[in-house]
Structures are given as structure tokens and as C-alpha cells.
Design a protein around this motif. Structure first.
Motif, PDB file in Angstrom:
ATOM      1  N   GLU A  57      39.478  48.607  91.417  1.00 39.45           N
ATOM      2  CA  GLU A  57      39.210  47.359  90.697  1.00 39.45           C
ATOM      3  C   GLU A  57      39.286  47.600  89.179  1.00 39.45           C
ATOM      4  O   GLU A  57      39.891  46.818  88.450  1.00 39.45           O
ATOM      5  CB  GLU A  57      37.845  46.802  91.083  1.00 39.45           C
ATOM      6  N   HIS A  58      38.680  48.677  88.707  1.00 38.41           N
ATOM      7  CA  HIS A  58      38.727  49.000  87.274  1.00 38.41           C
ATOM      8  C   HIS A  58      40.178  49.213  86.823  1.00 38.41           C
ATOM      9  O   HIS A  58      40.607  48.671  85.802  1.00 38.41           O
ATOM     10  CB  HIS A  58      37.898  50.264  87.002  1.00 38.41           C
ATOM     11  N   HIS A  59      40.926  49.974  87.593  1.00 38.41           N
ATOM     12  CA  HIS A  59      42.317  50.255  87.246  1.00 38.41           C
ATOM     13  C   HIS A  59      43.153  48.974  87.252  1.00 38.41           C
ATOM     14  O   HIS A  59      43.968  48.759  86.346  1.00 38.41           O
ATOM     15  CB  HIS A  59      42.894  51.287  88.218  1.00 38.41           C
ATOM     16  N   ARG A  60      42.941  48.131  88.241  1.00 39.69           N
ATOM     17  CA  ARG A  60      43.684  46.859  88.317  1.00 39.69           C
ATOM     18  C   ARG A  60      43.433  46.021  87.072  1.00 39.69           C
ATOM     19  O   ARG A  60      44.362  45.510  86.456  1.00 39.69           O
ATOM     20  CB  ARG A  60      43.293  46.083  89.569  1.00 39.69           C
ATOM     21  N   LYS A  61      42.177  45.920  86.659  1.00 40.81           N
ATOM     22  CA  LYS A  61      41.841  45.131  85.471  1.00 40.81           C
ATOM     23  C   LYS A  61      42.494  45.718  84.226  1.00 40.81           C
ATOM     24  O   LYS A  61      43.029  44.990  83.395  1.00 40.81           O
ATOM     25  CB  LYS A  61      40.324  45.079  85.280  1.00 40.81           C
ATOM     26  N   CYS A  62      42.445  47.041  84.081  1.00 41.60           N
ATOM     27  CA  CYS A  62      43.061  47.698  82.919  1.00 41.60           C
ATOM     28  C   CYS A  62      44.568  47.491  82.912  1.00 41.60           C
ATOM     29  O   CYS A  62      45.160  47.199  81.863  1.00 41.60           O
ATOM     30  CB  CYS A  62      42.749  49.195  82.919  1.00 41.60           C
ATOM     31  N   GLU A  64      46.306  45.093  84.377  1.00 39.55           N
ATOM     32  CA  GLU A  64      46.624  43.693  84.108  1.00 39.55           C
ATOM     33  C   GLU A  64      46.535  43.403  82.621  1.00 39.55           C
ATOM     34  O   GLU A  64      47.395  42.723  82.051  1.00 39.55           O
ATOM     35  CB  GLU A  64      45.684  42.770  84.889  1.00 39.55           C
ATOM     36  N   GLN A  65      45.503  43.919  81.946  1.00 43.22           N
ATOM     37  CA  GLN A  65      45.352  43.700  80.514  1.00 43.22           C
ATOM     38  C   GLN A  65      46.509  44.342  79.749  1.00 43.22           C
ATOM     39  O   GLN A  65      47.080  43.732  78.856  1.00 43.22           O
ATOM     40  CB  GLN A  65      44.011  44.249  80.022  1.00 43.22           C
ATOM     41  N   GLU A  82      52.674  40.737  89.215  1.00 47.50           N
ATOM     42  CA  GLU A  82      51.369  41.137  89.726  1.00 47.50           C
ATOM     43  C   GLU A  82      51.338  42.657  89.806  1.00 47.50           C
ATOM     44  O   GLU A  82      52.311  43.284  90.205  1.00 47.50           O
ATOM     45  CB  GLU A  82      51.180  40.527  91.111  1.00 47.50           C
ATOM     46  N   THR A  91      43.212  56.977  87.206  1.00 48.40           N
ATOM     47  CA  THR A  91      42.664  56.037  86.233  1.00 48.40           C
ATOM     48  C   THR A  91      42.211  56.716  84.943  1.00 48.40           C
ATOM     49  O   THR A  91      42.626  56.358  83.872  1.00 48.40           O
ATOM     50  CB  THR A  91      41.488  55.254  86.844  1.00 48.40           C
ATOM     51  N   ASP A 107      34.885  49.777  78.908  1.00 52.64           N
ATOM     52  CA  ASP A 107      35.012  48.734  79.934  1.00 52.64           C
ATOM     53  C   ASP A 107      34.597  49.154  81.335  1.00 52.64           C
ATOM     54  O   ASP A 107      35.123  48.627  82.317  1.00 52.64           O
ATOM     55  CB  ASP A 107      36.442  48.196  79.989  1.00 52.64           C
ATOM     56  N   GLU A 109      32.086  48.868  84.248  1.00 52.78           N
ATOM     57  CA  GLU A 109      30.981  48.023  84.675  1.00 52.78           C
ATOM     58  C   GLU A 109      29.801  48.886  85.084  1.00 52.78           C
ATOM     59  O   GLU A 109      29.953  50.045  85.472  1.00 52.78           O
ATOM     60  CB  GLU A 109      31.436  47.121  85.816  1.00 52.78           C
TER      61      GLU A 109
END
Length: 113
Positions: A57-62, A64-65, A82, A91, A107, A109
Motif C-alpha cells: 500500500e505504501h509503495h502503491r501510494k508513492c 502513484e504520486q 494505473e 520500497t 510518509d 503511516e
């Protein structure tokens, strides 16, 4: 064909002979393979699954940004994509000894920390 090293970590507590040979296996794996699998390490599958899920999840968010920033910088606003099929192990590098670098990683969480 040779298989990559699988090291039984429980043998570290089985006396000096077993500990020494296990440490030699780890040394050899690091020097000659660059990686190895640990078994009997005492970490629950549930915790490993949770860490994997949070890391993905962390990697996906990074990613995407970073993708959005790249699209904006290149003027590619019509591009829609995507991020998928991500290697969660790559990561970031987290170190605790001799000094933790946890505070340097942005970043994260609270659950992930």
C-alpha cells in the motif's frame, strides 16, 4: 543445479557447534549468493502478511504520486495509467542498528511504523 540457501535460524540456539555452522551458512550466503531464505525464525505468518500488505500500500501510494508528478512535468495530462504489479520488497531500506533511520523515511503511516 544448485538451489539458493535456506537457513534454519532455530539452530542458532542449539549449542556452539550448530551456532557456528549456521553463522558460516549465513556468511557464505551473503558472500556468494547475496540472499537466502530464513526458516524457523519465530516471526508469525500473520505479521509477515500484515507487513507485506502495508508495504504494498505504501509503495502503491508513492508510485502513484511519482507517476502524477512525472505526467505533470512532461505535459502528458491525457495519459491515464494505473500502477500495478509492484515488487513490494524494493520500497525502501530500513535500518535499526547502529542508528535507526525510521525518522528519515517520509510518509509512513502510523500502523506501518
Amino acid at each position: 543445479m544448485e538451489t539458493f540457501p535456506v537457513i534454519d535460524l532455530s539452530k542458532l540456539n542449539d549449542g556452539d557447534d550448530q551456532r557456528g555452522s549456521t553463522m558460516e551458512l549465513i556468511k557464505d550466503a551473503c558472500e556468494n549468493w547475496g540472499f537466502f531464505e530464513l526458516v524457523n525464525h519465530g516471526i508469525s505468518h500473520e505479521l509477515l502478511d500484515t507487513v507485506e500488505k502495508l508495504t504494498k500500500e505504501h509503495h502503491r501510494k508513492c508510485m502513484e504520486q511519482r507517476f502524477k508528478e512525472m505526467v505533470a512535468s512532461k505535459g502528458l495530462f491525457a495519459v491515464e495509467s494505473e500502477v500495478s504489479d509492484i515488487d513490494w520488497e524494493s520500497t525502501f531500506y530500513l535500518r535499526h542498528l547502529p542508528t535507526s533511520n525510521m525518522s528519515e523515511i517520509p510518509d509512513l503511516e502510523e500502523d506501518y511504523r
